[in-house]
Design a protein around this motif. Structure first.
Motif, PDB file in Angstrom:
ATOM      1  N   LEU A  39       0.892  -1.172   0.023  1.00 39.37           N
ATOM      2  CA  LEU A  39       0.027   0.026   0.174  1.00 39.37           C
ATOM      3  C   LEU A  39       0.886   1.347  -0.200  1.00 39.37           C
ATOM      4  O   LEU A  39       0.633   2.298  -0.713  1.00 39.37           O
ATOM      5  N   SER A  40       1.947   1.115   0.731  1.00 35.74           N
ATOM      6  CA  SER A  40       2.979   2.336   0.831  1.00 35.74           C
ATOM      7  C   SER A  40       3.563   2.398  -0.529  1.00 35.74           C
ATOM      8  O   SER A  40       3.630   3.803  -1.000  1.00 35.74           O
ATOM      9  N   ASN A  41       3.867   1.472  -1.263  1.00 37.00           N
ATOM     10  CA  ASN A  41       4.350   1.394  -2.504  1.00 37.00           C
ATOM     11  C   ASN A  41       3.538   2.102  -3.503  1.00 37.00           C
ATOM     12  O   ASN A  41       3.886   2.896  -4.317  1.00 37.00           O
ATOM     13  N   ASP A  48       3.956   9.941  -7.491  1.00 40.84           N
ATOM     14  CA  ASP A  48       5.056  10.236  -8.330  1.00 40.84           C
ATOM     15  C   ASP A  48       6.291  10.448  -7.257  1.00 40.84           C
ATOM     16  O   ASP A  48       7.093  11.327  -7.451  1.00 40.84           O
ATOM     17  N   ILE A  49       6.305   9.634  -6.160  1.00 37.79           N
ATOM     18  CA  ILE A  49       7.581   9.993  -5.137  1.00 37.79           C
ATOM     19  C   ILE A  49       8.432   9.120  -5.337  1.00 37.79           C
ATOM     20  O   ILE A  49      10.006   9.157  -5.389  1.00 37.79           O
ATOM     21  N   ALA A  50       8.249   7.649  -5.650  1.00 39.93           N
ATOM     22  CA  ALA A  50       9.143   6.817  -6.009  1.00 39.93           C
ATOM     23  C   ALA A  50       8.749   5.624  -6.932  1.00 39.93           C
ATOM     24  O   ALA A  50       7.506   5.389  -6.665  1.00 39.93           O
ATOM     25  N   VAL A  51       9.524   4.602  -7.361  1.00 39.94           N
ATOM     26  CA  VAL A  51       9.093   3.649  -8.250  1.00 39.94           C
ATOM     27  C   VAL A  51       9.603   2.133  -7.610  1.00 39.94           C
ATOM     28  O   VAL A  51      10.739   2.020  -7.526  1.00 39.94           O
ATOM     29  N   VAL A  90      13.610   2.608  -7.379  1.00 42.25           N
ATOM     30  CA  VAL A  90      14.345   3.769  -7.604  1.00 42.25           C
ATOM     31  C   VAL A  90      13.803   4.750  -6.670  1.00 42.25           C
ATOM     32  O   VAL A  90      12.525   4.901  -6.815  1.00 42.25           O
ATOM     33  N   TYR A  91      14.627   5.468  -6.188  1.00 47.20           N
ATOM     34  CA  TYR A  91      14.198   6.564  -5.381  1.00 47.20           C
ATOM     35  C   TYR A  91      14.972   7.698  -5.464  1.00 47.20           C
ATOM     36  O   TYR A  91      16.249   7.699  -5.082  1.00 47.20           O
ATOM     37  N   LYS A  92      14.662   8.871  -5.826  1.00 48.69           N
ATOM     38  CA  LYS A  92      15.675  10.145  -6.058  1.00 48.69           C
ATOM     39  C   LYS A  92      16.998   9.928  -6.575  1.00 48.69           C
ATOM     40  O   LYS A  92      17.973   9.855  -6.294  1.00 48.69           O
ATOM     41  N   ARG A 182       1.002   4.068   4.612  1.00 48.32           N
ATOM     42  CA  ARG A 182       0.841   3.260   5.591  1.00 48.32           C
ATOM     43  C   ARG A 182       2.038   3.199   6.496  1.00 48.32           C
ATOM     44  O   ARG A 182       2.033   3.184   7.625  1.00 48.32           O
ATOM     45  N   LEU A 183       3.187   2.958   5.936  1.00 48.45           N
ATOM     46  CA  LEU A 183       4.462   2.919   6.273  1.00 48.45           C
ATOM     47  C   LEU A 183       5.563   3.761   5.641  1.00 48.45           C
ATOM     48  O   LEU A 183       5.890   3.516   4.525  1.00 48.45           O
TER      49      LEU A 183
END
Length: 198
Positions: A39-41, A48-51, A90-92, A182-183
């Motif tokens: 759910l968080s992902n 559009d925060i992370a994939v 990927v994140y940032k 959620r997390l």
């Protein structure tokens, strides 16, 4: 803006929100860790925060039963090869790879993680990726993010066959639990992994 190796630039991405019916959030607190992370992902992706995705388990289907024309049932399958970790993405601009585990006891037993997962996490760290474990202590409803380097080191060099709750509490980071996401584990990445990049 996306920069491609051939120096081609794209100034926008087609980031249309998903249809409303596909957005399913719940405030139910009895969910398991995997559901919470999924759910968080989904929240991170939709905003559009992370994939970051759950990796599929490599399964070879051997036998399928067709009890009726409209239904098929897998009756025999096996793992083609051992799976590495649960999630990656990927994140940032950073590669992120992690394993999610739950425990009912006051420690994290190393029997809950396999040799090939430890080797994989170690390789991710070696190549500059962000590798960690998310461990849920279900009896006290606390979830921690702990850098994989601590787990790899303890797994390979410590005489104990587990890492205690107290050690994880001291070395790791309590993940804030909420509704959306959620997390919120990316908040910890911002604060402890990517701080110098900002």
């Amino acid at each position: 803006m996306v920069k491609y190796p051939n120096k081609k630039k794209v100034t926008h991405l087609c980031l249309q929100p998903l249809k409303e019916e596909s957005r399913h959030y719940t405030a139910y607190r009895g969910m398991n860790l995997e559901e919470d992370i999924n759910l968080s992902n989904s929240y991170y992706l939709e905003n559009d925060i992370a994939v970051i995705y759950k990796k599929p388990i490599p399964v070879q289907i051997v036998k399928v039963d067709y009890p009726k024309r409209s239904a098929a049932k897998i009756v025999e399958a096996y793992y083609r090869k051992p799976s590495t970790t649960d999630y990656n993405g990927v994140y940032k601009g950073k590669y992120v790879d992690f394993e999610a585990k739950e425990t009912k006891v006051d420690n994290f037993p190393f029997k809950n993680i396999s040799d090939h997962q430890i080797r994989h996490l170690d390789r991710v760290i070696h190549h500059g990726g962000i590798a960690f474990l998310i461990i849920a202590f279900t009896s006290i409803n606390e979830v921690y993010l702990i850098d994989a380097s601590y787990i790899v080191d303890r797994y390979c060099h410590a005489s104990k066959k587990s890492i205690s709750y107290e050690e994880i509490k001291q070395l790791g980071h309590l993940i804030k639990q909420g509704f959306q996401p959620r997390l919120d584990y990316l908040k910890i990445l911002d604060e402890f992994y990517l701080k110098e990049d900002s």
